[in-house]
Motif scaffolding. Structure first.
Motif, PDB file in Angstrom:
ATOM      1  N   SER A   1     -19.810   0.044  -8.307  1.00  0.00           N
ATOM      2  CA  SER A   1     -20.062   0.540  -9.651  1.00  0.00           C
ATOM      3  C   SER A   1     -21.132  -0.259 -10.372  1.00  0.00           C
ATOM      4  CB  SER A   1     -18.764   0.505 -10.467  1.00  0.00           C
ATOM      5  OG  SER A   1     -18.342  -0.835 -10.670  1.00  0.00           O
ATOM      6  N   VAL A   2     -21.483  -1.432  -9.842  1.00  0.00           N
ATOM      7  CA  VAL A   2     -22.506  -2.264 -10.464  1.00  0.00           C
ATOM      8  C   VAL A   2     -23.880  -1.809  -9.991  1.00  0.00           C
ATOM      9  CG1 VAL A   2     -23.391  -4.602 -10.710  1.00  0.00           C
ATOM     10  CG2 VAL A   2     -20.926  -4.222 -10.546  1.00  0.00           C
ATOM     11  N   PRO A   3     -24.775  -1.415 -10.917  1.00  0.00           N
ATOM     12  CA  PRO A   3     -26.097  -0.926 -10.506  1.00  0.00           C
ATOM     13  C   PRO A   3     -26.919  -2.027  -9.873  1.00  0.00           C
ATOM     14  CG  PRO A   3     -25.994  -1.224 -12.895  1.00  0.00           C
ATOM     15  CD  PRO A   3     -24.594  -1.424 -12.385  1.00  0.00           C
ATOM     16  N   GLU A   4     -27.717  -1.656  -8.864  1.00  0.00           N
ATOM     17  CA  GLU A   4     -28.574  -2.624  -8.204  1.00  0.00           C
ATOM     18  C   GLU A   4     -29.752  -2.986  -9.098  1.00  0.00           C
ATOM     19  OE1 GLU A   4     -29.831  -1.390  -4.414  1.00  0.00           O
ATOM     20  OE2 GLU A   4     -27.816  -1.262  -3.557  1.00  0.00           O
ATOM     21  N   MET A   5     -30.109  -4.266  -9.116  1.00  0.00           N
ATOM     22  CA  MET A   5     -31.265  -4.704  -9.866  1.00  0.00           C
ATOM     23  C   MET A   5     -32.498  -4.569  -8.985  1.00  0.00           C
ATOM     24  SD  MET A   5     -29.943  -8.074 -11.897  1.00  0.00           S
ATOM     25  CE  MET A   5     -29.610  -8.943 -10.385  1.00  0.00           C
ATOM     26  N   PRO A   6     -33.673  -4.359  -9.584  1.00  0.00           N
ATOM     27  CA  PRO A   6     -34.897  -4.240  -8.776  1.00  0.00           C
ATOM     28  C   PRO A   6     -35.233  -5.553  -8.092  1.00  0.00           C
ATOM     29  CG  PRO A   6     -35.414  -4.343 -11.118  1.00  0.00           C
ATOM     30  CD  PRO A   6     -33.935  -4.203 -11.022  1.00  0.00           C
ATOM     31  N   ALA A   7     -35.791  -5.458  -6.877  1.00  0.00           N
ATOM     32  CA  ALA A   7     -36.182  -6.649  -6.133  1.00  0.00           C
ATOM     33  C   ALA A   7     -37.422  -7.280  -6.750  1.00  0.00           C
ATOM     34  CB  ALA A   7     -36.452  -6.280  -4.677  1.00  0.00           C
ATOM     35  N   ALA A   8     -37.588  -8.568  -6.539  1.00  0.00           N
ATOM     36  CA  ALA A   8     -38.786  -9.272  -7.000  1.00  0.00           C
ATOM     37  C   ALA A   8     -40.018  -8.704  -6.302  1.00  0.00           C
ATOM     38  CB  ALA A   8     -38.649 -10.762  -6.709  1.00  0.00           C
ATOM     39  N   ALA A   9     -41.184  -8.832  -6.941  1.00  0.00           N
ATOM     40  CA  ALA A   9     -42.430  -8.279  -6.401  1.00  0.00           C
ATOM     41  C   ALA A   9     -42.850  -9.016  -5.139  1.00  0.00           C
ATOM     42  CB  ALA A   9     -43.543  -8.374  -7.444  1.00  0.00           C
ATOM     43  N   GLU A  10     -43.457  -8.288  -4.197  1.00  0.00           N
ATOM     44  CA  GLU A  10     -43.916  -8.890  -2.948  1.00  0.00           C
ATOM     45  C   GLU A  10     -44.931  -9.993  -3.205  1.00  0.00           C
ATOM     46  OE1 GLU A  10     -46.385  -7.295   0.891  1.00  0.00           O
ATOM     47  OE2 GLU A  10     -44.420  -6.366   0.506  1.00  0.00           O
ATOM     48  N   SER A  11     -45.734  -9.820  -4.250  1.00  0.00           N
ATOM     49  CA  SER A  11     -46.772 -10.823  -4.554  1.00  0.00           C
ATOM     50  C   SER A  11     -46.191 -12.163  -4.999  1.00  0.00           C
ATOM     51  CB  SER A  11     -47.715 -10.290  -5.638  1.00  0.00           C
ATOM     52  OG  SER A  11     -46.996  -9.971  -6.823  1.00  0.00           O
ATOM     53  N   ASP A  12     -44.889 -12.180  -5.274  1.00  0.00           N
ATOM     54  CA  ASP A  12     -44.239 -13.433  -5.673  1.00  0.00           C
ATOM     55  C   ASP A  12     -43.900 -14.329  -4.482  1.00  0.00           C
ATOM     56  OD1 ASP A  12     -44.290 -12.676  -8.332  1.00  0.00           O
ATOM     57  OD2 ASP A  12     -42.250 -11.860  -8.314  1.00  0.00           O
ATOM     58  N   PHE A  13     -44.122 -13.822  -3.255  1.00  0.00           N
ATOM     59  CA  PHE A  13     -43.674 -14.543  -2.079  1.00  0.00           C
ATOM     60  C   PHE A  13     -44.819 -14.867  -1.129  1.00  0.00           C
ATOM     61  CE2 PHE A  13     -40.067 -12.067  -3.557  1.00  0.00           C
ATOM     62  CZ  PHE A  13     -39.021 -12.971  -3.488  1.00  0.00           C
ATOM     63  N   GLN A  14     -44.727 -16.016  -0.496  1.00  0.00           N
ATOM     64  CA  GLN A  14     -45.502 -16.324   0.685  1.00  0.00           C
ATOM     65  C   GLN A  14     -44.551 -16.200   1.869  1.00  0.00           C
ATOM     66  OE1 GLN A  14     -47.012 -20.261  -0.028  1.00  0.00           O
ATOM     67  NE2 GLN A  14     -48.849 -19.519  -1.041  1.00  0.00           N
ATOM     68  N   PHE A  15     -45.039 -15.639   2.966  1.00  0.00           N
ATOM     69  CA  PHE A  15     -44.165 -15.401   4.103  1.00  0.00           C
ATOM     70  C   PHE A  15     -44.985 -15.380   5.376  1.00  0.00           C
ATOM     71  CE2 PHE A  15     -45.414 -11.459   2.083  1.00  0.00           C
ATOM     72  CZ  PHE A  15     -45.846 -10.647   3.112  1.00  0.00           C
ATOM     73  N   THR A  16     -44.306 -15.468   6.502  1.00  0.00           N
ATOM     74  CA  THR A  16     -44.974 -15.481   7.792  1.00  0.00           C
ATOM     75  C   THR A  16     -44.130 -14.733   8.811  1.00  0.00           C
ATOM     76  OG1 THR A  16     -46.043 -16.929   9.422  1.00  0.00           O
ATOM     77  CG2 THR A  16     -43.902 -17.628   8.619  1.00  0.00           C
ATOM     78  N   ASP A  17     -44.777 -14.225   9.854  1.00  0.00           N
ATOM     79  CA  ASP A  17     -44.039 -13.562  10.924  1.00  0.00           C
ATOM     80  C   ASP A  17     -43.052 -14.544  11.545  1.00  0.00           C
ATOM     81  OD1 ASP A  17     -45.471 -11.261  10.520  1.00  0.00           O
ATOM     82  OD2 ASP A  17     -46.808 -11.540  12.229  1.00  0.00           O
ATOM     83  N   TYR A  18     -41.877 -14.047  11.827  1.00  0.00           N
ATOM     84  CA  TYR A  18     -40.820 -14.924  12.341  1.00  0.00           C
ATOM     85  C   TYR A  18     -39.804 -14.081  13.092  1.00  0.00           C
ATOM     86  CZ  TYR A  18     -36.997 -18.361  12.269  1.00  0.00           C
ATOM     87  OH  TYR A  18     -35.998 -19.220  12.613  1.00  0.00           O
ATOM     88  N   LYS A  19     -39.596 -14.405  14.351  1.00  0.00           N
ATOM     89  CA  LYS A  19     -38.668 -13.657  15.189  1.00  0.00           C
ATOM     90  C   LYS A  19     -38.982 -12.165  15.103  1.00  0.00           C
ATOM     91  CE  LYS A  19     -35.059 -17.195  15.126  1.00  0.00           C
ATOM     92  NZ  LYS A  19     -33.674 -17.546  14.798  1.00  0.00           N
ATOM     93  N   ASP A  20     -38.013 -11.330  14.718  1.00  0.00           N
ATOM     94  CA  ASP A  20     -38.259  -9.895  14.664  1.00  0.00           C
ATOM     95  C   ASP A  20     -38.549  -9.405  13.246  1.00  0.00           C
ATOM     96  OD1 ASP A  20     -35.749 -10.428  13.748  1.00  0.00           O
ATOM     97  OD2 ASP A  20     -34.737  -8.793  14.820  1.00  0.00           O
ATOM     98  N   GLY A  21     -38.977 -10.320  12.377  1.00  0.00           N
ATOM     99  CA  GLY A  21     -39.297  -9.958  11.000  1.00  0.00           C
ATOM    100  C   GLY A  21     -40.188 -10.992  10.355  1.00  0.00           C
ATOM    101  N   VAL A  22     -39.849 -11.408   9.135  1.00  0.00           N
ATOM    102  CA  VAL A  22     -40.617 -12.443   8.448  1.00  0.00           C
ATOM    103  C   VAL A  22     -39.678 -13.490   7.871  1.00  0.00           C
ATOM    104  CG1 VAL A  22     -42.545 -10.921   7.868  1.00  0.00           C
ATOM    105  CG2 VAL A  22     -40.649 -11.182   6.238  1.00  0.00           C
ATOM    106  N   GLN A  23     -40.246 -14.694   7.703  1.00  0.00           N
ATOM    107  CA  GLN A  23     -39.555 -15.767   7.015  1.00  0.00           C
ATOM    108  C   GLN A  23     -40.250 -16.028   5.698  1.00  0.00           C
ATOM    109  OE1 GLN A  23     -39.952 -20.061   8.169  1.00  0.00           O
ATOM    110  NE2 GLN A  23     -37.750 -19.905   8.537  1.00  0.00           N
ATOM    111  N   ILE A  24     -39.490 -16.144   4.618  1.00  0.00           N
ATOM    112  CA  ILE A  24     -40.051 -16.493   3.315  1.00  0.00           C
ATOM    113  C   ILE A  24     -40.333 -17.991   3.290  1.00  0.00           C
ATOM    114  CG2 ILE A  24     -39.601 -16.611   0.841  1.00  0.00           C
ATOM    115  CD1 ILE A  24     -37.855 -14.129   1.124  1.00  0.00           C
ATOM    116  N   LEU A  25     -41.566 -18.330   2.869  1.00  0.00           N
ATOM    117  CA  LEU A  25     -41.985 -19.728   2.819  1.00  0.00           C
ATOM    118  C   LEU A  25     -41.987 -20.299   1.402  1.00  0.00           C
ATOM    119  CD1 LEU A  25     -45.008 -19.595   5.296  1.00  0.00           C
ATOM    120  CD2 LEU A  25     -42.630 -20.192   5.790  1.00  0.00           C
TER     121      LEU A  25
END
Length: 339
Positions: free
Chosen positions: A69-93
């Protein structure tokens, strides 16, 4: 690495593929400087991760749940993160977004699933009050959320299997934590000095509770140790002065040095599965009056100022049908250790 003092006891990685590590020392004071280094930016921006100054049981504890019943909040913007390829996805740096209120970590970055929260990503971001980790994240690295003095709530999904060393170190406003069944290990110092942490639910897959994992959680009252746990690390619950009850399940084989020193336990049953009890494991527990020691224990801390029950003056310890008071505790140690 500095050794754990007497009775006890990760750096952002400079590699293209970044992994959680244990290179950083678990901090034992708020003033300890931590090593830092620069990482490459795989996002569209080259934002710097800001760093703010540091502000200064029982089995019926909380369980993970969700409220649709609790509405989902919007996710933070992609531009707020640095990240790199990691395993089968990405890791946030790193994270450079808003430092006030609620933060929802995106499920994907750069079109790939977020699978890892890297070391120090949100560390020192005072002002953040809640963090939601998306389903799909499998690991939370060391110090990922350390020193967030305003963090009151965090949602850990059941995809996470590893929580690194000192991941939530010194999150002094955190009151409740639910560790899902998917998690297999709790790192060293994971919740060290979470001074207001009161309720902890540990999922049914955790095999080990790391050294000083809950040290100085002064208000900890409710915590369960599931049947999956085989080892309780050095100083794991040291200084948990409000902890009155704890059930050690059959399956635990070792209780580390100083594991429960300074708690407020009144009685405890050590199951037959336990084979070793470390030095000062139950020391300085003045409220402890009754302890039943399973017949499987063959090694116990002994010696001058090193005994498993040192300074627990009111103890009555029973082992293989015989009871020993504090005045005769050395006889108990000799009986167990065979000397």
């Amino acid at each position: 690495m500095k050794k754990i003092p007497a009775i006890l006891m990760c750096a952002v990685m400079a590699m293209t593929i970044t992994a959680c590590s244990n290179d950083n020392e678990i901090p034992y004071s708020k003033d300890k400087d931590k090593e830092s280094s620069t990482v490459s930016d795989n996002s569209s921006n080259s934002n710097e991760n800001s760093s703010n100054s540091d502000d200064g049981g029982s089995s019926d504890s909380i369980t993970p749940d969700s409220d649709s019943s609790v509405p989902e909040m919007p996710a933070a913007a992609e531009s707020d993160f640095q990240f790199t390829d990691y395993k089968d996805g990405v890791q946030i740096l790193s994270y450079s977004g808003g430092g006030i209120g609620d933060v929802v970590i995106p499920k994907t970055l750069g079109g790939k699933s977020v699978v890892s929260i890297g070391e120090n990503v949100f560390a020192h971001r005072n002002g953040i009050t809640s963090i939601t980790i998306p389903d799909g994240v499998t690991e939370i690295c060391g110090y990922a959320f350390a020193y967030i003095g305003t963090l009151k709530a965090i949602t850990i999904p059941d995809s996470v299997n590893t929580i690194g060393d000192a991941a939530f170190y010194n999150c002094v406003d955190l009151v409740t934590i639910a560790i899902p069944d998917s998690v297999t290990s709790i790192g060293e110092g994971c919740f060290f000095e979470c001074a207001r942490l009161t309720n902890v639910h540990i999922g049914n897959s955790v095999a080990s509770i790391g050294a000083v994992a809950f040290r100085n959680c002064n208000e900890l009252v409710n915590i369960n140790i599931p049947n999956s746990v085989t080892s309780i690390g050095k100083g794991a619950f040291m200084g948990c002065g409000s902890l009155v009850n704890i059930d050690i399940p059959n399956g635990v084989t070792s209780i580390g040095e100083g594991a429960f020193i300074g708690c407020s336990l009144t009685s405890i049953d050590i199951p037959d599965s336990v084979t070793s009890i470390g030095n000062q494991a139950f020391a300085s527990i003045f409220s402890l009056t009754n302890i039943n020691i399973g017949s499987g224990v063959t090694s116990i801390g002994a010696g001058m100022d090193e005994g498993a029950f040192e300074w627990s003056y009111n103890i009555q310890a029973t082992y293989k049908g015989k009871t020993y008071d504090y005045a005769h505790i050395n006889d108990l140690y000799k009986e167990i250790n065979g000397n």
